[in-house]
Structure formats: C-alpha cells, structure tokens
Scaffold this active site. Structure first.
Site, PDB file in Angstrom:
ATOM      1  CB  ALA A 195      -0.870   0.070   1.460  1.00 28.70           C
ATOM      2  CB  SER A 210      -1.589  -2.324  -3.272  1.00 26.05           C
ATOM      3  OG  SER A 210      -2.722  -2.034  -2.155  1.00 26.05           O
ATOM      4  CE1 TYR A 219      -6.820  -7.109   1.939  1.00 26.02           C
ATOM      5  CE2 TYR A 219      -6.171  -4.867   1.415  1.00 26.02           C
ATOM      6  CZ  TYR A 219      -5.558  -5.920   1.494  1.00 26.02           C
ATOM      7  OH  TYR A 219      -4.961  -6.274   2.514  1.00 26.02           O
ATOM      8  CB  THR A 263      -5.260  -9.981   0.253  1.00 20.26           C
ATOM      9  OG1 THR A 263      -4.491  -9.573  -0.881  1.00 20.26           O
ATOM     10  CG2 THR A 263      -5.251 -10.099   1.107  1.00 20.26           C
ATOM     11  CE  LYS A 285       0.292 -10.487  -1.152  1.00 16.18           C
ATOM     12  NZ  LYS A 285       0.408  -9.933   0.776  1.00 16.18           N
ATOM     13  CB  SER A 291       1.258 -14.631   1.145  1.00 16.14           C
ATOM     14  OG  SER A 291       1.717 -13.209   1.917  1.00 16.14           O
ATOM     15  CG  HIS A 331      -1.022  -9.327   4.785  1.00 13.64           C
ATOM     16  ND1 HIS A 331      -2.089  -9.926   4.032  1.00 13.64           N
ATOM     17  CD2 HIS A 331      -0.673  -7.782   4.524  1.00 13.64           C
ATOM     18  CE1 HIS A 331      -2.290  -8.375   3.682  1.00 13.64           C
ATOM     19  NE2 HIS A 331      -1.560  -7.765   3.785  1.00 13.64           N
ATOM     20  NE  ARG A 351       2.567  -4.727   6.161  1.00 16.85           N
ATOM     21  CZ  ARG A 351       2.810  -3.610   6.600  1.00 16.85           C
ATOM     22  NH1 ARG A 351       4.010  -3.310   7.425  1.00 16.85           N
ATOM     23  NH2 ARG A 351       2.047  -2.434   6.543  1.00 16.85           N
ATOM     24  N   GLY A 364       8.137  -7.785  -1.108  1.00 12.31           N
ATOM     25  CA  GLY A 364       6.869  -6.419  -0.426  1.00 12.31           C
ATOM     26  C   GLY A 364       7.907  -4.882  -0.253  1.00 12.31           C
TER      27      GLY A 364
HETATM   28  C1  LIG Z   1       3.895  -1.979   3.839  1.00 15.64           C
HETATM   29  C2  LIG Z   1       3.559  -2.987   2.933  1.00 15.64           C
HETATM   30  C3  LIG Z   1       1.915  -2.947   3.143  1.00 15.64           C
HETATM   31  C4  LIG Z   1       1.087  -3.526   2.634  1.00 15.64           C
HETATM   32  N1  LIG Z   1      -0.388  -3.231   1.414  1.00 15.64           N
HETATM   33  C5  LIG Z   1      -0.408  -5.011   0.797  1.00 15.64           C
HETATM   34  C6  LIG Z   1      -1.918  -4.516   0.748  1.00 15.64           C
HETATM   35  O1  LIG Z   1      -2.597  -4.220   0.333  1.00 15.64           O
HETATM   36  N2  LIG Z   1      -2.226  -5.786   0.002  1.00 15.64           N
HETATM   37  C7  LIG Z   1      -1.970  -7.582   0.135  1.00 15.64           C
HETATM   38  O2  LIG Z   1      -2.895  -8.254  -0.115  1.00 15.64           O
HETATM   39  N3  LIG Z   1      -0.552  -7.353   0.757  1.00 15.64           N
HETATM   40  C8  LIG Z   1       0.015  -6.380   0.995  1.00 15.64           C
HETATM   41  N4  LIG Z   1       0.552  -5.755   2.074  1.00 15.64           N
HETATM   42  C9  LIG Z   1       1.910  -7.982   2.155  1.00 15.64           C
HETATM   43  C10 LIG Z   1       2.979  -7.804   1.182  1.00 15.64           C
HETATM   44  O3  LIG Z   1       2.198  -8.216  -0.286  1.00 15.64           O
HETATM   45  C11 LIG Z   1       3.729  -9.580   0.969  1.00 15.64           C
HETATM   46  O4  LIG Z   1       2.327 -10.518   1.332  1.00 15.64           O
HETATM   47  C12 LIG Z   1       4.231  -9.210   1.723  1.00 15.64           C
HETATM   48  O5  LIG Z   1       4.968  -7.745   1.884  1.00 15.64           O
HETATM   49  C13 LIG Z   1       5.463 -10.406   1.544  1.00 15.64           C
HETATM   50  O6  LIG Z   1       7.087 -10.115   2.860  1.00 15.64           O
HETATM   51  P1  LIG Z   1       8.121  -9.413   2.496  1.00 15.64           P
HETATM   52  O7  LIG Z   1       7.324  -7.596   2.617  1.00 15.64           O
HETATM   53  O8  LIG Z   1       9.031  -9.863   3.647  1.00 15.64           O
HETATM   54  O9  LIG Z   1       9.017  -9.688   1.077  1.00 15.64           O
HETATM   55  C14 LIG Z   1       2.117  -5.119   2.326  1.00 15.64           C
HETATM   56  C15 LIG Z   1       3.253  -5.525   3.144  1.00 15.64           C
HETATM   57  C16 LIG Z   1       3.621  -3.883   3.243  1.00 15.64           C
HETATM   58  C17 LIG Z   1       5.213  -4.534   3.727  1.00 15.64           C
END
Ligand SMILES: Cc1cc2nc3c(=O)[nH]c(=O)nc-3n(C[C@H](O)[C@H](O)[C@H](O)COP(=O)(O)O)c2cc1C
Length: 354
Positions: free
Chosen positions: A77, A104, A132, A158, A222, A244, A246, A249, A300
């Site tokens: 995001a 995103s 989403y 997701t 996802k 994943s 996420h 998170r 990410g």
């Molecule tokens: C700052 C941030 C924002 C994210 N926003 C989304 C999002 O909007 N939608 C989503 O499906 N995953 C989101 N993710 C998860 C990422 O798609 C991904 O699964 C994750 O960052 C992978 O891990 P890595 O950061 O260690 O490479 C976000 C991750 C981060 C770090």
C-alpha cells in the site's frame, strides 16, 4: 548498492519514523515477520561442482505475462509515503525490468494511471490488481471492470485478512490516517468519495465463486498457508495461489512461508503455478524458494526501500540486483539447466543412526 540490507538502512533513515515503522512492521510481537527472514537463513544450499555452464534462461510465462525472471513486486500500500512519484515510479521500473507488479487496492495512484504509465514504457509489462472483496459487491464489481478496462492481466484476491492485523508500531505512533492530499485512489466511488477499505469477516468460498463468475481475468488467491486450501483453490478452478503470511502483518505466530512451501507444492502437484512471498532478501533466497517448488517469488518491503532511496531507479536497482544474485547462486550451485533447480539443492542433515 551492495546489499538489500544496506538499502533498507538507508531507506529507514530517510523516512519519517511513523512511515518507516508502518513499512517495516509486522503484527503483534512480529514473530512471523522475523521468522520469514530467519527461516531462509536456516536453510542451506547444497552445491555441486565441475558441471559446466548454466545453459538455461530464467524466463517465465506467468498466466500470460512474459517475465525475464521469476521475481515480482508483491502488492504494498501507499507508495507515495515512500516517494512522491509513488506507484508510477514502481510501475515504470517494473516495465523496464520486464517484470510484474501487483498493484495494491490501497495504492495512492489509480489503477488506470498505473497501467498507462507501465504500458507506455513496455506494452508487455505485467500489471495485476490486488483486491479485498468489499461487502459492497457493486463497488467491487466496478473496480474489477476498471481493472479489466485498463488491461490488467490478473486479479489477486487477498484472503488472509478477515480482520485487520494488530500493528503495535502503528498504534504507538498513532499512525491511522494518510497525510493530507494522499488517498487510496482505487477506492473512489461513483459519487467521487474515497471510501475506506472494508475487511469482510464473513468471506467464504461462495464469494470467490461469485468473483470468478464476474471476471474473465485469471484469479490468484493470496494468503494461503494450508495444503487443504490449495486443494480447494484448485477445485474452484482458480488459476494460481500466493503462499503468503502478508509479510507477518496479519496473524502473528503463523509459519514462515518458506517452511510451508514444500507441503503446499506437494498438494498443488504442478496443477497451478505457485507464488511465494515473505522475507526474500537475496538471490540465494529466491533460489531456495524455486528449489522448494515455487514458480516465482514476490518481494514486498525491498521494493519500498528502493523507492524511498531512489524512486524509479531505486526499484529497478532492487530487481536487477536480485536477478544478478539469482543467476550467480544458480551457477555457484552447479545447476546446468532449469531441471537442476529442485529440492536436491537444499541440504538436509542426516539424522544420526541409533
Ligand atoms: C507496507 C506494506 C503494505 C502492504 N500492503 C498490502 C496490501 O495492500 N495488500 C496485500 O495483499 N498485501 C499487502 N502487503 C503484504 C505484501 O503483499 C507481501 O505479502 C509481503 O510484504 C511480503 O513480505 P516481504 O515484505 O518480507 O517481502 C503489504 C506489506 C507491506 C510491508
């Protein structure tokens, strides 16, 4: 740039604390966010020697998108918090690298503007939209139409977010609103109002069927961690899944993705392409994931670090760096061709006999 960890340090120093924490943070005690990184370090590659050159290439056809190598940008995001050009810089970098960006739903730039910028540079660039499913199905349907009309090549749904993960850093920093002038551009409704993204805790497989019946785009689920869910995705005729958590998170305390990958690859049995993300920070990490059954990996946070430090050029540097390191790891492992990239590359210590 020598390593992604140098880049991360530089980016974290440049960003305001609340934004740096938002990008780097995980949920609750960040056990999973850390496990994603440590689990790669805990796996060892097992090279062969004196086997000549790698005669293959790393091209991949991912659901109709032709990529030069199997590394994509995971959806993240708010790219304008990292750089004023935001998602446009990311998309242009991806287009130059012949790679694929998953935009995103919470991007600060509208999907139409992003695809236009990417295709202007490279008509073959891969752009997918992540969504989403919103409780307001009409709104969701309109967003899907926007993705189709702007020539997105895939829809990533997701499914690990029935509720929002508890991000303690954001709570401490009181980070809950975007700075003035920034929006979730895809969330503009017919009345011109920017809606908040809603998380639908009642989401189930019927909603995925609804989505499948409402789009021609390939659907990629996802947020899968369990082999039974892969089997269900295949049963529901979905085109791919992203393994994943996420980036640690959402639910804290779940396994690192690289640890569940072999079980999920077994369940998929080659029937659909498998994507994996979480903690990939080097070419040898990419190779470990490919060896254990991923068709491609996504990154990410490293994209955000590149963006924060040097905009479009920074993101390009991250992809070029990982590509170069991946090729080098493949050669150092003595792989002669793509078939040599298999689970035999991962060292498993012998159990002592007793
Ligand atoms: C700052 C941030 C924002 C994210 N926003 C989304 C999002 O909007 N939608 C989503 O499906 N995953 C989101 N993710 C998860 C990422 O798609 C991904 O699964 C994750 O960052 C992978 O891990 P890595 O950061 O260690 O490479 C976000 C991750 C981060 C770090």
């Amino acid at each position: 740039m020598i390593s992604l960890s140098d880049l991360e340090k530089q980016a974290l120093a440049l960003l305001p604390k609340a934004h740096a924490d938002y990008f780097i943070g995980g949920s609750e005690r960040e056990v999973t966010a850390n496990a994603n990184l440590q689990s790669f370090d805990g796996l060892q590659l097992w090279p062969r020697v004196l086997r000549g050159n790698f005669e293959g290439d790393l091209n991949i056809d991912l659901l109709g998108s032709q990529l030069d190598y199997p590394i994509l940008a995971a959806p993240t995001a708010f790219h304008k918090l990292a750089h004023p050009e935001g998602e446009l810089a990311t998309a242009r970098a991806i287009a130059r690298c012949n790679s694929l960006m998953i935009v995103s739903m919470a991007s600060n730039t509208a999907i139409e503007t992003i695809t236009e910028a990417a295709y202007e540079i490279n008509p073959r660039a891969g752009i997918w939209l992540q969504i989403y499913i919103q409780p307001d199905r009409d709104f969701t349907r309109r967003l899907i139409r926007r993705a189709e009309k702007s020539d997105c090549k895939g829809l990533v749904v997701t499914v690990d977010s029935p509720v929002f993960g508890v991000r303690e850093r954001d709570i401490r920093n009181n980070f809950s609103e975007l700075p003035e002038g920034l929006y979730c551009a895809n969330m503009k409704d017919q009345d011109g109002i920017f809606r908040d993204i809603a998380f639908d805790s009642g989401l189930n497989w019927d909603d995925i069927v609804w989505l499948r019946d409402n789009t021609q785009l390939p659907i990629i689920l996802k947020g899968i961690l369990h082999p039974e869910d892969i089997r269900l995705a295949i049963q529901h005729n979905l085109q791919s899944v992203m393994i994943s958590n996420h980036g640690g998170r959402q639910l804290d305390g779940v396994p690192a993705t690289i640890h569940v990958l072999p079980l999920l690859a077994q369940a998929a049995d080659g029937r659909i392409p498998l994507l994996v993300d979480g903690g990939i920070r080097s070419g040898s990490d990419v190779l470990k994931a490919l060896a254990l059954g991923a068709n491609a990996v996504a990154i990410g946070r490293p994209v955000i670090w590149g963006l924060a430090v040097d905009g479009e050029q920074g993101v390009q540097t991250v992809f070029q760096h990982l590509h170069k390191q991946l090729l080098s790891s493949i050669r150092l492992c003595g792989c002669r061709n793509r078939d040599d990239i298999n689970s035999g590359l991962i060292f498993t210590p012998q159990q002592p006999r007793g």
